[in-house]
Design an enzyme around this catalytic site. Structure first.
Site, PDB file in Angstrom:
ATOM      1  CE1 TYR A  18       2.287  -2.807  -3.694  1.00  0.00           C
ATOM      2  CE2 TYR A  18       2.993  -3.163  -1.438  1.00  0.00           C
ATOM      3  CZ  TYR A  18       2.079  -3.373  -2.457  1.00  0.00           C
ATOM      4  OH  TYR A  18       0.967  -4.145  -2.240  1.00  0.00           O
ATOM      5  CB  CYS A  19       3.040   3.380  -5.561  1.00  0.00           C
ATOM      6  SG  CYS A  19       4.491   4.013  -6.432  1.00  0.00           S
ATOM      7  CB  ALA A  20       1.611   1.714 -10.045  1.00  0.00           C
ATOM      8  N   GLY A  76       6.846   3.249  -8.182  1.00  0.00           N
ATOM      9  CA  GLY A  76       7.885   3.692  -7.263  1.00  0.00           C
ATOM     10  C   GLY A  76       7.905   5.174  -6.970  1.00  0.00           C
ATOM     11  CG  MET A 128       1.802  -3.961  -7.619  1.00  0.00           C
ATOM     12  SD  MET A 128       2.353  -5.115  -6.436  1.00  0.00           S
ATOM     13  CE  MET A 128       1.200  -6.385  -6.820  1.00  0.00           C
TER      14      MET A 128
END
Length: 138
Positions: free
Chosen positions: A94-96, A98, A123
């Site tokens: 995951y990141c901020a 996607g 996130m």
């Protein structure tokens, strides 16, 4: 027909829900690697999935999924060997939002990982779903 006239708002809600599901399906193009926060939680709890945060240090420090491993996207090629011991387990990236995690997923797929998942919406979706966040480092 009389039922629909009297309950038009329920029929409209059903039509809107169906349309939303269809839009979501088309948007993800049947991509089974995309998972929701609820699906991610189930994978973590039931299959001991490894969670990997590919955001930068500042983003990670502000808050991350509990027990997530921090492996920034820029370091992924150099540090992917750190994940070798988890090849048999599901890995949730995951990141901020996607998009960076989708790039990380592609890199790891080329490296031979096959149980890869991308947290849809990153996130942002995790927080919107009311899932826990921590600032502790693993």
């Amino acid at each position: 027909m009389e039922f629909l006239q009297q309950n038009w708002h329920w029929a409209a809600l059903a039509a809107a829900s169906g349309a939303w599901l269809l839009v979501d399906l088309v948007r993800n193009k049947g991509d089974r690697t995309q998972i929701s926060p609820v699906e991610a939680t189930l994978l973590i709890n039931r299959e001991d999935a490894v969670v990997v945060d590919v955001r930068d240090e500042a983003e990670f420090t502000r808050g991350h999924i509990p027990n997530a491993r921090h492996l920034p996207l820029n370091d992924l090629a150099r540090r992917s060997a750190e994940l070798e011991k988890f090849k048999g387990r599901p890995i949730i990236l995951y990141c901020a939002s996607g998009s960076r995690s989708a790039s990380a997923l592609a890199q790891l797929k080329k490296a031979g990982f096959d149980k890869l998942h991308n947290l849809r919406g990153g996130m942002m979706e995790w927080e919107k779903a009311g899932q826990p966040i921590t600032r502790k480092k693993k």
